[in-house]
Design an enzyme around this catalytic site. Sequence first.
Site: not given
Ligand code: FAD
Ligand code: NAP
Length: 337
Positions: A161, A235, A333
């Site tokens: 991340r 998250s 994050e």
């Molecule tokens: P923004 O929120 O608009 O911006 C995020 C950052 O990126 C800011 O610092 C901004 O300045 C920068 N930025 C945006 N666009 C550009 C660009 N074109 N050039 C340079 N900088 C830029 N993330 C995960 O990794 N995994 C997930 O599973 C995941 N699940 C999510 C679920 C939900 C319900 C929500 C609400 C969020 C989740 N996220 C997840 C977080 C988020 O969706 C991601 O980080 C996504 O990539 C953000 O995209 P955005 O366009 O909304 O970025």
């Molecule tokens: P989950 O499946 O309940 O798992 C809980 C945590 O355990 C997760 O954070 C995941 O890490 C870790 N995990 C589970 N199985 C794993 C494996 N086999 N190897 C390594 N790590 C493992 O998680 P959840 O909240 O429902 O989310 C599901 C996936 O969607 C996750 O990958 C999570 O990162 C992603 N997600 C991300 C966001 C965001 O905003 N970043 C929001 C929602 C969901 P990781 O998180 O490193 O995968």
Amino acid sequence: MKIQSGISLKPYNTFGIAARAERFAILRSEEDLRTILRANIAPLHLLGGGSNVLLTKDLPGLVLRNELKGIHVEKETETEVIISAGAGELWHELVLWSLAHNFGGLENLSLIPGTVGAAPIQNIGAYGAELKDVFEKLEACDLERGERRIFRAEDCRFGYRNSIFKNELKGRCLITRVWLRLSKSPTLNLSYRILADSLRNKGITDPGVREVSETVIAIRQSKLPDPARIGNAGSFFKNPEVPVQLYQSLKENYPDLPAFPLPGNDGQVKLAAAWLIEKAGWKGRRIGDAGVHEKQALVLVNYGNASGIDILNLAREIQHDILEKFAIDLQPEVNIW
Ligand code: FAD
Ligand code: NAP
């Protein structure tokens, strides 16, 4: 291109925070980008879908929302394809496009909100897959030098991340286009138990990329709040990477503490932040309109009229409590503005 003044950002961030932008513009073309560079308004805040930001104040300067579009097949062989997408394309729309063409590689990353251009910023990841697994290169405008730059994977310094764009180059490069390498005969990643189990429970023994995507979507919809209904940014904290010794000592008191090995780093393990927050009693708690989601403790939510500061104060209380109880310093994050 229109540069507007005093715009409410509530529709432009998934937390639904009602902060204002001194100036606001939408970037739709190269010409728009030249206009912005010429206008030289500072500070410049780059916004995609606003799904990974917490607005804690009104923003001075210019908020620039990226809507650069266009998905193209750049190169195709018998086994793989290189595609490119404008930074303002919606990530999940790109996933659906790839599935419609039977290209594999994005299925585990289904239903992640936001734009293509933000995906490299934190190397988006879910269910064992990360953007870096399919990343080819990106094009960005270096805002300090006013010039176009190409970044290959090694230049982006992708981590968990994380990337160079969250560190040394934070706020300095506007990503305009991203190239991905997708497969015509993909190897599926079913390493996350919940994904493999859900497919098995549906009686799917030989899944394809579409079944994997549909299953990921169903799991996500069952436990994550829909930002259209309850404000959130996914998250809020990163999963902590801690020394094995700390994990072992915590395990004496908490035998069911989940931990995952970090590939290439034997001395550290990844702990599940959601488990720590839930164990500390925060899951489902609410302070005013700021709360901890009842189904997923890693997700902080805005039940209606929380301010960015209300969410931030809740996050700080959680951080403080986790530090006291587990000696772990949770890091956000979400980008705090
Ligand atoms: P923004 O929120 O608009 O911006 C995020 C950052 O990126 C800011 O610092 C901004 O300045 C920068 N930025 C945006 N666009 C550009 C660009 N074109 N050039 C340079 N900088 C830029 N993330 C995960 O990794 N995994 C997930 O599973 C995941 N699940 C999510 C679920 C939900 C319900 C929500 C609400 C969020 C989740 N996220 C997840 C977080 C988020 O969706 C991601 O980080 C996504 O990539 C953000 O995209 P955005 O366009 O909304 O970025
Ligand atoms: P989950 O499946 O309940 O798992 C809980 C945590 O355990 C997760 O954070 C995941 O890490 C870790 N995990 C589970 N199985 C794993 C494996 N086999 N190897 C390594 N790590 C493992 O998680 P959840 O909240 O429902 O989310 C599901 C996936 O969607 C996750 O990958 C999570 O990162 C992603 N997600 C991300 C966001 C965001 O905003 N970043 C929001 C929602 C969901 P990781 O998180 O490193 O995968």
